[in-house]
Design an enzyme around this catalytic site. Sequence first.
Site: not given
Length: 237
Positions: A18-19, A22-23, A63, A66, A69, A193, A204
Amino acid sequence: MPHAEDFAKGLSIGIIMDGNGRWAKKRGLPRTAGHKKGAEVFQDITRYCNALGVASVTFYAFSTENWKRPEEEVSSIMRLFGDYLIKAFDYEKENNRVVFLGDRTALAPKYQKQMNEIEERTRSNTGMVLNIAVNYGGRPEIVRAAQILAQRVKDGALQPQDITEEMMSDCMYTRGQKDPDFILRPSGEKRLSNFMLWQAAYSELVEMDVLWPDFTRDDLDTAIEEFNHRSRRFGGI
Ligand code: IPE
Ligand code: IPE
Ligand code: MG
């Protein structure tokens, strides 16, 4: 960070890549540029997991949500999927057994064909299991398992009260695999998500502030170290 040779041996890891958007935004680039860099990082981290002796790694690539989009972004992700995940990776050289998780029937027929071929070709590879989740959602996966078992009941091959957790696990795309020891989510978000809902019962959760396209081998070391310091109790004391 110094670590023991075998600090990652035998681990099962889930990664929510993810990200990317934004990157790209931070750099004034189109979101697609983030997905492209993210695909390169996928290849590098896969090789590193192999080198570390990780038993299985699952990458969340696309996903079931997605599809919301813009069409243009979805098709560029699919193109990158074809270029990086299907064509330009030497799964055989790495001795990986590749499994695609999710409903592939929604993808272009040429991709479905390539996915089937890669799975077939790598089926007896003895190295790391590499799961790639595309058009994957944890809830649809559980619904699919329910449908498979309901059909068996309808056929008279199974009694409802005889359904076990093991049978459910065997109906997941990850059939026969160990549940993830930890699930890693870069980009600072703290949610699943719809990722591996059945398998994550005792995983974990490790979240990191780095955006996926910036993610490095050192970041994976850091995540594994964090996991290695967790105390897992599985309900015991
Ligand atoms: C992950 O990065 C890639 C996919 C979900 C396909 P995002 O595209 O979600 O990046 P952000 O979250 O918008 O930064
Ligand atoms: C999860 O990321 C899906 C993948 C990484 C493939 P999203 O960016 O789609 O998740 P949300 O929308 O922030 O929950
Ligand atoms: Mg995102």
